[in-house]
Design a protein around this motif. Structure first.
Motif, PDB file in Angstrom:
ATOM      1  N   HIS A 202       0.837  -1.196   0.000  1.00  0.00           N
ATOM      2  CA  HIS A 202       0.000   0.000   0.000  1.00  0.00           C
ATOM      3  C   HIS A 202       0.876   1.252   0.000  1.00  0.00           C
ATOM      4  CE1 HIS A 202      -3.706  -2.283   0.803  1.00  0.00           C
ATOM      5  NE2 HIS A 202      -2.899  -3.092   1.476  1.00  0.00           N
ATOM      6  N   VAL A 203       0.484   2.217  -0.812  1.00  0.00           N
ATOM      7  CA  VAL A 203       1.238   3.463  -0.960  1.00  0.00           C
ATOM      8  C   VAL A 203       0.280   4.628  -0.720  1.00  0.00           C
ATOM      9  CG1 VAL A 203       2.653   4.877  -2.499  1.00  0.00           C
ATOM     10  CG2 VAL A 203       2.754   2.370  -2.660  1.00  0.00           C
ATOM     11  N   ARG A 204       0.714   5.587   0.087  1.00  0.00           N
ATOM     12  CA  ARG A 204      -0.123   6.745   0.417  1.00  0.00           C
ATOM     13  C   ARG A 204       0.241   7.946  -0.458  1.00  0.00           C
ATOM     14  NH1 ARG A 204      -2.775   2.826   2.968  1.00  0.00           N
ATOM     15  NH2 ARG A 204      -2.152   2.486   5.138  1.00  0.00           N
ATOM     16  N   LEU A 205      -0.724   8.829  -0.633  1.00  0.00           N
ATOM     17  CA  LEU A 205      -0.460  10.054  -1.387  1.00  0.00           C
ATOM     18  C   LEU A 205      -1.432  11.150  -0.990  1.00  0.00           C
ATOM     19  CD1 LEU A 205      -2.008  10.149  -4.921  1.00  0.00           C
ATOM     20  CD2 LEU A 205      -2.377   8.171  -3.451  1.00  0.00           C
ATOM     21  N   LEU A 206      -1.053  12.380  -1.295  1.00  0.00           N
ATOM     22  CA  LEU A 206      -1.920  13.545  -1.158  1.00  0.00           C
ATOM     23  C   LEU A 206      -2.127  14.150  -2.537  1.00  0.00           C
ATOM     24  CD1 LEU A 206      -0.254  15.329   1.908  1.00  0.00           C
ATOM     25  CD2 LEU A 206      -2.138  13.685   1.936  1.00  0.00           C
ATOM     26  N   LEU A 207      -3.304  14.698  -2.760  1.00  0.00           N
ATOM     27  CA  LEU A 207      -3.593  15.418  -3.999  1.00  0.00           C
ATOM     28  C   LEU A 207      -3.762  16.894  -3.670  1.00  0.00           C
ATOM     29  CD1 LEU A 207      -6.170  13.087  -5.809  1.00  0.00           C
ATOM     30  CD2 LEU A 207      -3.729  13.361  -6.319  1.00  0.00           C
ATOM     31  N   ILE A 208      -2.967  17.725  -4.332  1.00  0.00           N
ATOM     32  CA  ILE A 208      -3.038  19.162  -4.115  1.00  0.00           C
ATOM     33  C   ILE A 208      -3.119  19.877  -5.461  1.00  0.00           C
ATOM     34  CG2 ILE A 208      -1.835  19.110  -1.899  1.00  0.00           C
ATOM     35  CD1 ILE A 208       0.718  19.877  -3.302  1.00  0.00           C
ATOM     36  N   GLU A 209      -3.429  21.142  -5.391  1.00  0.00           N
ATOM     37  CA  GLU A 209      -3.613  21.954  -6.591  1.00  0.00           C
ATOM     38  C   GLU A 209      -2.336  22.029  -7.425  1.00  0.00           C
ATOM     39  OE1 GLU A 209      -4.761  26.640  -7.620  1.00  0.00           O
ATOM     40  OE2 GLU A 209      -4.533  25.947  -5.543  1.00  0.00           O
ATOM     41  N   TYR A 210      -2.505  21.912  -8.729  1.00  0.00           N
ATOM     42  CA  TYR A 210      -1.384  22.138  -9.647  1.00  0.00           C
ATOM     43  C   TYR A 210      -1.281  23.635  -9.917  1.00  0.00           C
ATOM     44  CZ  TYR A 210       1.370  22.355 -13.907  1.00  0.00           C
ATOM     45  OH  TYR A 210       2.325  22.676 -14.835  1.00  0.00           O
ATOM     46  N   ILE A 211      -0.146  24.219  -9.585  1.00  0.00           N
ATOM     47  CA  ILE A 211       0.084  25.644  -9.805  1.00  0.00           C
ATOM     48  C   ILE A 211       0.887  25.801 -11.089  1.00  0.00           C
ATOM     49  CG2 ILE A 211       0.974  27.791  -8.834  1.00  0.00           C
ATOM     50  CD1 ILE A 211      -1.197  26.496  -7.117  1.00  0.00           C
ATOM     51  N   ASP A 212       0.267  26.377 -12.092  1.00  0.00           N
ATOM     52  CA  ASP A 212       0.947  26.598 -13.369  1.00  0.00           C
ATOM     53  C   ASP A 212       1.765  27.880 -13.246  1.00  0.00           C
ATOM     54  OD1 ASP A 212       1.807  26.564 -15.947  1.00  0.00           O
ATOM     55  OD2 ASP A 212      -0.125  27.086 -16.843  1.00  0.00           O
ATOM     56  N   GLY A 213       2.967  27.735 -12.731  1.00  0.00           N
ATOM     57  CA  GLY A 213       3.774  28.915 -12.480  1.00  0.00           C
ATOM     58  C   GLY A 213       5.250  28.581 -12.437  1.00  0.00           C
ATOM     59  N   VAL A 214       5.992  29.422 -11.752  1.00  0.00           N
ATOM     60  CA  VAL A 214       7.439  29.276 -11.666  1.00  0.00           C
ATOM     61  C   VAL A 214       7.839  29.290 -10.197  1.00  0.00           C
ATOM     62  CG1 VAL A 214       7.776  31.779 -11.908  1.00  0.00           C
ATOM     63  CG2 VAL A 214       9.655  30.235 -12.432  1.00  0.00           C
ATOM     64  N   CYS A 215       8.829  28.478  -9.855  1.00  0.00           N
ATOM     65  CA  CYS A 215       9.330  28.477  -8.483  1.00  0.00           C
ATOM     66  C   CYS A 215      10.073  29.788  -8.232  1.00  0.00           C
ATOM     67  CB  CYS A 215      10.258  27.287  -8.256  1.00  0.00           C
ATOM     68  SG  CYS A 215      10.914  27.195  -6.568  1.00  0.00           S
ATOM     69  N   MET A 216       9.764  30.436  -7.131  1.00  0.00           N
ATOM     70  CA  MET A 216      10.376  31.729  -6.824  1.00  0.00           C
ATOM     71  C   MET A 216      11.896  31.623  -6.723  1.00  0.00           C
ATOM     72  SD  MET A 216       9.285  34.346  -3.784  1.00  0.00           S
ATOM     73  CE  MET A 216       9.629  36.100  -3.942  1.00  0.00           C
ATOM     74  N   ARG A 217      12.388  30.471  -6.312  1.00  0.00           N
ATOM     75  CA  ARG A 217      13.839  30.263  -6.217  1.00  0.00           C
ATOM     76  C   ARG A 217      14.527  30.564  -7.550  1.00  0.00           C
ATOM     77  NH1 ARG A 217      14.755  24.242  -5.486  1.00  0.00           N
ATOM     78  NH2 ARG A 217      13.756  24.384  -7.524  1.00  0.00           N
ATOM     79  N   ASP A 218      13.864  30.207  -8.654  1.00  0.00           N
ATOM     80  CA  ASP A 218      14.472  30.390  -9.973  1.00  0.00           C
ATOM     81  C   ASP A 218      14.558  31.859 -10.374  1.00  0.00           C
ATOM     82  OD1 ASP A 218      14.647  27.641 -10.133  1.00  0.00           O
ATOM     83  OD2 ASP A 218      12.761  27.428 -11.226  1.00  0.00           O
ATOM     84  N   LEU A 219      13.851  32.720  -9.642  1.00  0.00           N
ATOM     85  CA  LEU A 219      13.870  34.148  -9.945  1.00  0.00           C
ATOM     86  C   LEU A 219      14.723  34.937  -8.961  1.00  0.00           C
ATOM     87  CD1 LEU A 219      10.065  34.663 -10.691  1.00  0.00           C
ATOM     88  CD2 LEU A 219      11.892  34.111 -12.305  1.00  0.00           C
ATOM     89  N   CYS A 220      14.982  34.358  -7.798  1.00  0.00           N
ATOM     90  CA  CYS A 220      15.672  35.096  -6.738  1.00  0.00           C
ATOM     91  C   CYS A 220      17.186  35.086  -6.875  1.00  0.00           C
ATOM     92  CB  CYS A 220      15.305  34.519  -5.370  1.00  0.00           C
ATOM     93  SG  CYS A 220      13.632  34.910  -4.849  1.00  0.00           S
ATOM     94  N   TYR A 221      17.713  34.076  -7.521  1.00  0.00           N
ATOM     95  CA  TYR A 221      19.161  33.897  -7.498  1.00  0.00           C
ATOM     96  C   TYR A 221      19.819  34.200  -8.839  1.00  0.00           C
ATOM     97  CZ  TYR A 221      17.724  31.726  -3.175  1.00  0.00           C
ATOM     98  OH  TYR A 221      17.145  31.500  -1.949  1.00  0.00           O
ATOM     99  N   ARG A 222      19.038  34.787  -9.761  1.00  0.00           N
ATOM    100  CA  ARG A 222      19.597  35.276 -11.022  1.00  0.00           C
ATOM    101  C   ARG A 222      19.113  36.703 -11.214  1.00  0.00           C
ATOM    102  NH1 ARG A 222      17.757  31.496 -15.614  1.00  0.00           N
ATOM    103  NH2 ARG A 222      15.899  31.333 -14.299  1.00  0.00           N
ATOM    104  N   GLU A 223      20.031  37.622 -11.226  1.00  0.00           N
ATOM    105  CA  GLU A 223      19.644  39.032 -11.302  1.00  0.00           C
ATOM    106  C   GLU A 223      18.828  39.315 -12.551  1.00  0.00           C
ATOM    107  OE1 GLU A 223      21.684  43.425 -10.681  1.00  0.00           O
ATOM    108  OE2 GLU A 223      22.934  41.708 -11.241  1.00  0.00           O
ATOM    109  N   SER A 224      19.195  38.683 -13.664  1.00  0.00           N
ATOM    110  CA  SER A 224      18.479  38.935 -14.920  1.00  0.00           C
ATOM    111  C   SER A 224      17.022  38.510 -14.823  1.00  0.00           C
ATOM    112  CB  SER A 224      19.159  38.196 -16.075  1.00  0.00           C
ATOM    113  OG  SER A 224      19.176  36.795 -15.826  1.00  0.00           O
TER     114      SER A 224
END
Length: 371
Positions: A202-224
């Motif tokens: 048996h394997v457990r899981l959660l279902l959550i909303e799919y956010i069609d977006g970008v991870c903020m990390r990818d925007l914070c660490y590149r100045e451009s």
């Protein structure tokens, strides 16, 4: 007395019965609604529980991971759980559309999927499945190499903590805003063969909303990338994030990991490419997505209930006055880096004055740090 040359460190043994990780490719399975155990196993927050099987290092070292999974099934909810087991649990078909974070040994697996309720109980919808499969947790302790991990217990603990958090978010009306929508806790079965005998696990899981977006990390660490947004808008988004955090705290949850890697930004449709050129990008919604070390106050020990409840949320000035926001990298003005005073002046400007009426009275003595 054994010679030192006879000593060797433990490492996971060969496990030819262990099937390949199935979630990175085409995968379809029937899932069934499931009630998780009460949250457990988070140090200093939720107690460790004694499972009905041996989790000692000595015993685990005698097993393959397949043997562990077959002999130590996941835990079920106690009778005193907050959620009643439904008389006829809902069922649905889950089809993996693409992997999001899938890797052998990483712990929970994240996939984008289509969920089709069975028996005419609803229309198909898109979601993210967070799958707590102990067969693909690391059998070797990442923090203490050469020691085994009771992966079934680790997966159950992760599942119980996040399920409790999402259930609370849903109950208090915060799912679908700063937190994702929550579609419940589920389970499914997969076959596994051990010593020539076919078993079901048996394997457990959660279902959550799919956010069609970008991870903020990818925007914070590149100045451009960060410069694709105006500074005024970046600070507006930051204010929304801090406001969202204090409102979750007011609802009874401490997420404990407010960092860019755990925040998804949904961009306005015409500005989906954060690296694209043209007019400045605009964030439509910021969503906090990871709750694996979260504390639900009413389920936690008294020591965690350290703040008196107030009619309104705490002012972000109180929570972030002495907390550096440097982890937000290029998202914040570079003048803030290593300069707490500049951050504090912004907090007063943003959350003071008339804006303070949305929050409980500020308790912090507002003494600015030296520049």
């Amino acid at each position: 007395m054994p010679l030192w040359s006879d000593f060797h460190f433990w490492s996971p043994p060969e496990d030819p019965e262990r099937p390949p990780l199935p979630y990175a490719s085409v995968f379809t399975v029937t899932i069934t609604e499931h009630v998780p155990p009460r949250p457990f196993g988070l140090p200093s927050v939720y107690p460790f529980i004694e499972p009905p099987y041996d989790t000692s290092d000595e015993h685990l070292k005698t097993l393959t991971q397949t043997e562990l999974i077959v002999s130590c099934p996941p835990l079920e909810a106690d009778d005193d759980t907050d959620s009643a087991v439904p008389e006829k649990p809902a069922e649905a078909t889950l089809k993996v559309e693409r992997p999001i974070a899938v890797e052998d040994g990483r712990g929970p697996q994240l996939v984008a999927c289509t969920v089709t309720p069975q028996n005419g109980q609803g229309k198909p919808f898109q979601a993210v499945a967070k799958i707590f499969d102990p067969l693909y947790y690391s059998f070797e302790n990442e923090n203490a190499p050469h020691r085994p991990v009771a992966t079934t217990l680790a997966a159950d603990s992760d599942y119980s903590i996040e399920a409790a958090t999402y259930a609370h978010l849903q109950k208090t009306g915060h799912a679908g805003g700063f937190a994702p929508e929550y579609y419940g806790s589920w389970t499914f079965t997969l076959p596994i063969r051990h010593r020539g005998i076919q078993h079901e696990r048996h394997v457990r899981l959660l279902l959550i909303e799919y956010i069609d977006g970008v991870c903020m990390r990818d925007l914070c660490y590149r100045e451009s990338a960060a410069l694709g947004f105006t500074e005024e808008h970046r600070l507006d988004v930051l204010a929304r994030i801090l406001d969202g955090d204090v409102r979750l705290e007011h609802s009874g949850i401490n997420q404990r990991d407010l960092l860019p890697r755990n925040i998804m930004l949904k961009l306005e449709p015409e500005a989906e490419d954060p690296l694209g050129k043209g007019r400045p990008q605009v964030v439509q919604r910021a969503v906090l997505i990871d709750y694996n070390i979260s504390v639900v106050y009413h389920l936690a020990p008294e020591a965690w209930k350290y703040r008196k409840s107030t009619e309104l949320p705490l002012n972000p000035i109180d929570l972030f006055w002495s907390t550096s926001l440097d982890d937000f990298g290029y998202w914040i003005p570079q003048s803030w880096q290593g300069n707490r005073r500049a951050q504090q002046e912004w907090l007063i400007e943003r959350f003071g004055g008339q804006n303070a009426l949305a929050y409980a009275p500020v308790l912090t003595e507002l003494e600015l740090d030296d520049a």
